[in-house]
Design a protein around this motif. Structure first.
Motif, PDB file in Angstrom:
ATOM      1  N   ARG A   1      -1.929   7.739  -0.042  1.00 28.00           N
ATOM      2  CA  ARG A   1      -2.459   7.257  -1.322  1.00 28.00           C
ATOM      3  C   ARG A   1      -1.328   7.070  -2.334  1.00 28.00           C
ATOM      4  O   ARG A   1      -1.354   6.136  -3.139  1.00 28.00           O
ATOM      5  CB  ARG A   1      -3.504   8.229  -1.862  1.00 28.00           C
ATOM      6  CG  ARG A   1      -4.104   7.764  -3.180  1.00 28.00           C
ATOM      7  CD  ARG A   1      -5.361   8.537  -3.526  1.00 28.00           C
ATOM      8  NE  ARG A   1      -5.916   8.119  -4.809  1.00 28.00           N
ATOM      9  CZ  ARG A   1      -6.661   7.035  -4.985  1.00 28.00           C
ATOM     10  NH1 ARG A   1      -6.935   6.266  -3.939  1.00 28.00           N
ATOM     11  NH2 ARG A   1      -7.135   6.713  -6.173  1.00 28.00           N
TER      12      ARG A   1
ATOM     13  N   TRP B   1       0.289   3.803  -1.605  1.00 26.91           N
ATOM     14  CA  TRP B   1      -0.572   2.696  -2.024  1.00 26.91           C
ATOM     15  C   TRP B   1      -0.511   2.490  -3.533  1.00 26.91           C
ATOM     16  O   TRP B   1      -0.407   1.352  -4.013  1.00 26.91           O
ATOM     17  CB  TRP B   1      -2.010   2.976  -1.603  1.00 26.91           C
ATOM     18  CG  TRP B   1      -2.973   1.962  -2.129  1.00 26.91           C
ATOM     19  CD1 TRP B   1      -3.188   0.698  -1.657  1.00 26.91           C
ATOM     20  CD2 TRP B   1      -3.837   2.107  -3.261  1.00 26.91           C
ATOM     21  NE1 TRP B   1      -4.138   0.050  -2.414  1.00 26.91           N
ATOM     22  CE2 TRP B   1      -4.549   0.881  -3.407  1.00 26.91           C
ATOM     23  CE3 TRP B   1      -4.082   3.143  -4.152  1.00 26.91           C
ATOM     24  CZ2 TRP B   1      -5.485   0.689  -4.413  1.00 26.91           C
ATOM     25  CZ3 TRP B   1      -5.022   2.948  -5.162  1.00 26.91           C
ATOM     26  CH2 TRP B   1      -5.710   1.741  -5.287  1.00 26.91           C
TER      27      TRP B   1
ATOM     28  N   SER C   1       0.976  -0.824  -5.324  1.00 32.05           N
ATOM     29  CA  SER C   1       0.096  -1.642  -6.160  1.00 32.05           C
ATOM     30  C   SER C   1       0.680  -1.847  -7.548  1.00 32.05           C
ATOM     31  O   SER C   1       0.410  -2.865  -8.201  1.00 32.05           O
ATOM     32  CB  SER C   1      -1.285  -0.991  -6.261  1.00 32.05           C
ATOM     33  OG  SER C   1      -1.202   0.286  -6.877  1.00 32.05           O
TER      34      SER C   1
ATOM     35  N   PHE D   1       1.233   3.055   6.371  1.00 32.60           N
ATOM     36  CA  PHE D   1       1.350   2.103   5.273  1.00 32.60           C
ATOM     37  C   PHE D   1       1.345   0.658   5.775  1.00 32.60           C
ATOM     38  O   PHE D   1       1.102  -0.268   4.996  1.00 32.60           O
ATOM     39  CB  PHE D   1       2.636   2.365   4.482  1.00 32.60           C
ATOM     40  CG  PHE D   1       2.786   1.503   3.256  1.00 32.60           C
ATOM     41  CD1 PHE D   1       2.002   1.724   2.145  1.00 32.60           C
ATOM     42  CD2 PHE D   1       3.702   0.455   3.232  1.00 32.60           C
ATOM     43  CE1 PHE D   1       2.136   0.929   1.010  1.00 32.60           C
ATOM     44  CE2 PHE D   1       3.846  -0.340   2.109  1.00 32.60           C
ATOM     45  CZ  PHE D   1       3.053  -0.096   0.996  1.00 32.60           C
TER      46      PHE D   1
ATOM     47  N   THR E   1      -1.929  -0.765   5.148  1.00 31.39           N
ATOM     48  CA  THR E   1      -2.101  -0.951   3.701  1.00 31.39           C
ATOM     49  C   THR E   1      -1.373  -2.198   3.235  1.00 31.39           C
ATOM     50  O   THR E   1      -1.909  -2.990   2.446  1.00 31.39           O
ATOM     51  CB  THR E   1      -1.574   0.275   2.947  1.00 31.39           C
ATOM     52  OG1 THR E   1      -2.314   1.435   3.342  1.00 31.39           O
ATOM     53  CG2 THR E   1      -1.706   0.096   1.446  1.00 31.39           C
TER      54      THR E   1
ATOM     55  N   LYS F   1      -3.280  -5.331   4.189  1.00 30.74           N
ATOM     56  CA  LYS F   1      -4.436  -5.586   3.338  1.00 30.74           C
ATOM     57  C   LYS F   1      -4.020  -6.069   1.952  1.00 30.74           C
ATOM     58  O   LYS F   1      -4.764  -6.789   1.289  1.00 30.74           O
ATOM     59  CB  LYS F   1      -5.272  -4.315   3.219  1.00 30.74           C
ATOM     60  CG  LYS F   1      -5.967  -3.917   4.520  1.00 30.74           C
ATOM     61  CD  LYS F   1      -6.799  -2.668   4.329  1.00 30.74           C
ATOM     62  CE  LYS F   1      -7.529  -2.313   5.621  1.00 30.74           C
ATOM     63  NZ  LYS F   1      -8.329  -1.070   5.477  1.00 30.74           N
ATOM     64  N   MET F   2      -2.815  -5.673   1.513  1.00 32.94           N
ATOM     65  CA  MET F   2      -2.319  -6.104   0.211  1.00 32.94           C
ATOM     66  C   MET F   2      -1.549  -7.414   0.301  1.00 32.94           C
ATOM     67  O   MET F   2      -1.012  -7.892  -0.699  1.00 32.94           O
ATOM     68  CB  MET F   2      -1.416  -5.025  -0.389  1.00 32.94           C
ATOM     69  CG  MET F   2      -2.133  -3.716  -0.701  1.00 32.94           C
ATOM     70  SD  MET F   2      -1.007  -2.445  -1.360  1.00 32.94           S
ATOM     71  CE  MET F   2      -0.539  -3.216  -2.915  1.00 32.94           C
TER      72      MET F   2
END
Length: 236
Positions: free
Chosen positions: A160, A163, A167, A186, A189, A192-193
């Motif tokens: 987290r 992330w 972000s 990651f 992650t 997805k980003m």
């Protein structure tokens, strides 16, 4: 090979912690009570007899595997190994290592008994709201930081934290330079980003010059490495 009854083994175990269970089983192996080749109960059966979680027994079996006291086979269960054999003989290559949990070895984690006991006495234990970062934690963590941060926040885990950092630092389509090896969790992650990751090889002193330059040439938004880059005289 003999199969150990879960109820019988449970009667010989007094501890209810992973380390304690592993230690007591190791004693039973050392004194010959559990002979080489003996099949231990399944984690579910022994957990039920001891009144603990399945994860507790799984961690105990993991500690015993690290000591080459037992071995686990996909359909053969967990068995006591021959203590007279070569310890390396039980290792069948990294293909036999289960990485499904992707979690730290419990044996490497610090004991939490004192912290848990202290938390129960905290004034906010029954409060409806919670602080994201208590003053006690802020002061304790500040001792390990090489600088004084303007702001800080506590997160539930490393994934987290990565992330949140990504972000803030990047937008969809950006390129990020990351040190390798990197947290495999990651990667999903980043997908997805819609981020593109460029790996930077490292050694004991930090990022290496050639891969770092290649990553910089790729135009990353920001490097994810918190460590300072070495001077040119020490770079390859």
């Amino acid at each position: 090979m003999a199969e150990i009854d879960a109820a019988e083994l449970a009667r010989r175990l007094e501890s209810r912690t992973p380390a304690g269970i592993a230690s007591q089983v190791q004693e039973l192996i050392d004194d010959g009570t559990l002979a080489p080749g003996a099949r231990l109960p399944t984690v579910r059966d022994l957990a039920q007899e001891l009144g603990v979680s399945v994860g507790t027994i799984a961690q105990a079996w993991g500690l015993l595997r690290e000591e080459n006291a037992v071995e686990t086979r996909r359909r053969g269960g967990t068995r006591v190994v021959d203590g007279q054999s070569d310890p390396a003989a039980g290792f069948r290559g990294f293909g036999s290592v289960d990485l499904h949990a992707c979690s730290p070895d419990p044996a490497l984690l610090p004991p939490l008994e004192e912290a848990a006991a202290a938390a129960l006495k905290h004034p906010s234990i029954n409060a409806w709201s919670r602080d994201y970062l208590t003053d006690d934690l802020r002061r304790a963590s500040a001792q390990d930081l090489p600088y004084v941060p303007d702001r800080a926040i506590a997160v539930a885990g490393g994934a987290r934290g990565l992330w949140l950092a990504a972000s803030v630092a990047a937008s969809p389509g950006d390129v990020l330079a990351v040190e390798t090896p990197f947290d495999p969790g990651f990667l999903e992650t980043a997908r997805k980003m819609s981020l593109t990751l460029v790996g930077v090889a490292t050694d004991a002193e930090g990022p290496c010059r050639t891969p770092l330059q290649a990553a910089l040439d790729a135009g990353p938004r920001r490097s994810s490495s918190p460590r300072p880059v070495r001077s040119d005289s020490s770079m390859r």
